[in-house]
Design a protein around this motif. Structure first.
Motif, PDB file in Angstrom:
ATOM      1  N   GLU A   7     -53.188  19.114 -39.679  1.00 41.61           N
ATOM      2  CA  GLU A   7     -53.383  20.467 -40.230  1.00 41.61           C
ATOM      3  C   GLU A   7     -52.163  21.347 -39.960  1.00 41.61           C
ATOM      4  O   GLU A   7     -51.814  22.201 -40.780  1.00 41.61           O
ATOM      5  CB  GLU A   7     -54.627  21.109 -39.634  1.00 41.61           C
ATOM      6  CG  GLU A   7     -55.916  20.470 -40.134  1.00 41.61           C
ATOM      7  CD  GLU A   7     -57.139  20.995 -39.412  1.00 41.61           C
ATOM      8  OE1 GLU A   7     -56.975  21.699 -38.391  1.00 41.61           O
ATOM      9  OE2 GLU A   7     -58.256  20.697 -39.865  1.00 41.61           O
ATOM     10  N   GLU A   8     -51.523  21.149 -38.832  1.00 40.99           N
ATOM     11  CA  GLU A   8     -50.340  21.957 -38.499  1.00 40.99           C
ATOM     12  C   GLU A   8     -49.180  21.696 -39.452  1.00 40.99           C
ATOM     13  O   GLU A   8     -48.333  22.556 -39.656  1.00 40.99           O
ATOM     14  CB  GLU A   8     -49.902  21.690 -37.062  1.00 40.99           C
ATOM     15  CG  GLU A   8     -50.793  22.350 -36.036  1.00 40.99           C
ATOM     16  CD  GLU A   8     -50.306  22.109 -34.619  1.00 40.99           C
ATOM     17  OE1 GLU A   8     -49.112  21.797 -34.448  1.00 40.99           O
ATOM     18  OE2 GLU A   8     -51.129  22.227 -33.702  1.00 40.99           O
ATOM     19  N   PHE A  10     -49.327  21.627 -42.590  1.00 41.52           N
ATOM     20  CA  PHE A  10     -49.507  22.460 -43.777  1.00 41.52           C
ATOM     21  C   PHE A  10     -49.666  23.941 -43.451  1.00 41.52           C
ATOM     22  O   PHE A  10     -49.795  24.765 -44.343  1.00 41.52           O
ATOM     23  CB  PHE A  10     -50.727  21.971 -44.565  1.00 41.52           C
ATOM     24  CG  PHE A  10     -50.576  20.557 -45.025  1.00 41.52           C
ATOM     25  CD1 PHE A  10     -49.746  20.255 -46.098  1.00 41.52           C
ATOM     26  CD2 PHE A  10     -51.217  19.518 -44.374  1.00 41.52           C
ATOM     27  CE1 PHE A  10     -49.573  18.947 -46.525  1.00 41.52           C
ATOM     28  CE2 PHE A  10     -51.057  18.207 -44.792  1.00 41.52           C
ATOM     29  CZ  PHE A  10     -50.240  17.926 -45.866  1.00 41.52           C
ATOM     30  N   ARG A  11     -49.663  24.277 -42.195  1.00 46.32           N
ATOM     31  CA  ARG A  11     -49.814  25.671 -41.784  1.00 46.32           C
ATOM     32  C   ARG A  11     -48.502  26.408 -42.057  1.00 46.32           C
ATOM     33  O   ARG A  11     -47.415  25.889 -41.824  1.00 46.32           O
ATOM     34  CB  ARG A  11     -50.166  25.759 -40.302  1.00 46.32           C
ATOM     35  CG  ARG A  11     -50.471  27.169 -39.837  1.00 46.32           C
ATOM     36  CD  ARG A  11     -50.927  27.193 -38.414  1.00 46.32           C
ATOM     37  NE  ARG A  11     -52.178  26.416 -38.294  1.00 46.32           N
ATOM     38  CZ  ARG A  11     -52.635  25.948 -37.158  1.00 46.32           C
ATOM     39  NH1 ARG A  11     -51.969  26.125 -36.047  1.00 46.32           N
ATOM     40  NH2 ARG A  11     -53.759  25.261 -37.128  1.00 46.32           N
ATOM     41  N   SER A  12     -48.614  27.641 -42.560  1.00 50.38           N
ATOM     42  CA  SER A  12     -47.405  28.427 -42.830  1.00 50.38           C
ATOM     43  C   SER A  12     -46.754  28.830 -41.503  1.00 50.38           C
ATOM     44  O   SER A  12     -47.442  29.021 -40.502  1.00 50.38           O
ATOM     45  CB  SER A  12     -47.743  29.668 -43.652  1.00 50.38           C
ATOM     46  OG  SER A  12     -48.622  30.501 -42.931  1.00 50.38           O
ATOM     47  N   PRO A  13     -45.441  28.957 -41.502  1.00 47.50           N
ATOM     48  CA  PRO A  13     -44.755  29.336 -40.262  1.00 47.50           C
ATOM     49  C   PRO A  13     -45.130  30.756 -39.844  1.00 47.50           C
ATOM     50  O   PRO A  13     -45.605  31.556 -40.651  1.00 47.50           O
ATOM     51  CB  PRO A  13     -43.278  29.245 -40.632  1.00 47.50           C
ATOM     52  CG  PRO A  13     -43.245  29.389 -42.108  1.00 47.50           C
ATOM     53  CD  PRO A  13     -44.522  28.806 -42.623  1.00 47.50           C
ATOM     54  N   PRO A  15     -44.851  34.603 -39.043  1.00 52.41           N
ATOM     55  CA  PRO A  15     -44.042  35.620 -39.726  1.00 52.41           C
ATOM     56  C   PRO A  15     -42.852  36.061 -38.869  1.00 52.41           C
ATOM     57  O   PRO A  15     -42.907  36.011 -37.643  1.00 52.41           O
ATOM     58  CB  PRO A  15     -45.023  36.775 -39.941  1.00 52.41           C
ATOM     59  CG  PRO A  15     -46.094  36.574 -38.934  1.00 52.41           C
ATOM     60  CD  PRO A  15     -46.175  35.093 -38.697  1.00 52.41           C
ATOM     61  N   SER A  16     -41.807  36.465 -39.552  1.00 55.26           N
ATOM     62  CA  SER A  16     -40.625  36.929 -38.829  1.00 55.26           C
ATOM     63  C   SER A  16     -40.920  38.272 -38.159  1.00 55.26           C
ATOM     64  O   SER A  16     -41.927  38.933 -38.451  1.00 55.26           O
ATOM     65  CB  SER A  16     -39.449  37.096 -39.791  1.00 55.26           C
ATOM     66  OG  SER A  16     -39.703  38.171 -40.676  1.00 55.26           O
ATOM     67  N   GLN A  19     -41.203  41.019 -40.735  1.00 54.04           N
ATOM     68  CA  GLN A  19     -42.475  41.011 -41.441  1.00 54.04           C
ATOM     69  C   GLN A  19     -43.590  41.576 -40.577  1.00 54.04           C
ATOM     70  O   GLN A  19     -44.465  42.282 -41.069  1.00 54.04           O
ATOM     71  CB  GLN A  19     -42.820  39.588 -41.880  1.00 54.04           C
ATOM     72  CG  GLN A  19     -41.928  39.061 -42.982  1.00 54.04           C
ATOM     73  CD  GLN A  19     -42.160  37.576 -43.232  1.00 54.04           C
ATOM     74  OE1 GLN A  19     -42.559  36.838 -42.330  1.00 54.04           O
ATOM     75  NE2 GLN A  19     -41.879  37.152 -44.457  1.00 54.04           N
TER      76      GLN A  19
END
Length: 75
Positions: A7-8, A10-13, A15-16, A19
């Motif tokens: 699952e990790e 496909f997880r989005s990174p 935020p900066s 952001q």
């Protein structure tokens, strides 16, 4: 590979930092209005100083009401 590792992938990174701050502050029209006011005030100040310097230069240049180039081309 276990399911959580899969699952990790496909997880989005995360935020900066920018952001994160942008999301925390959100859009604020008052801040934009204030920034525009400061920019306009700075522009008026620059234009005023430019006009003062230009008129001071014309007065002390010894040509009277204009530049020497303009007077010689008018004759």
């Amino acid at each position: 590979m276990i399911m959580s590792e899969y699952e990790e992938l496909f997880r989005s990174p995360a935020p900066s930092l920018h952001q994160t701050f942008a999301a925390t502050r959100g859009p604020n029209r008052e801040r934009q209005r204030s920034r525009r006011l400061w920019v306009a005030a700075a522009l008026v100040g620059v234009m005023t100083m430019t006009c003062k310097v230009a008129s001071h230069h014309t007065i002390h240049s010894g040509t009277g009401n204009g530049s020497q180039v303009w007077k010689s081309s008018v004759r």
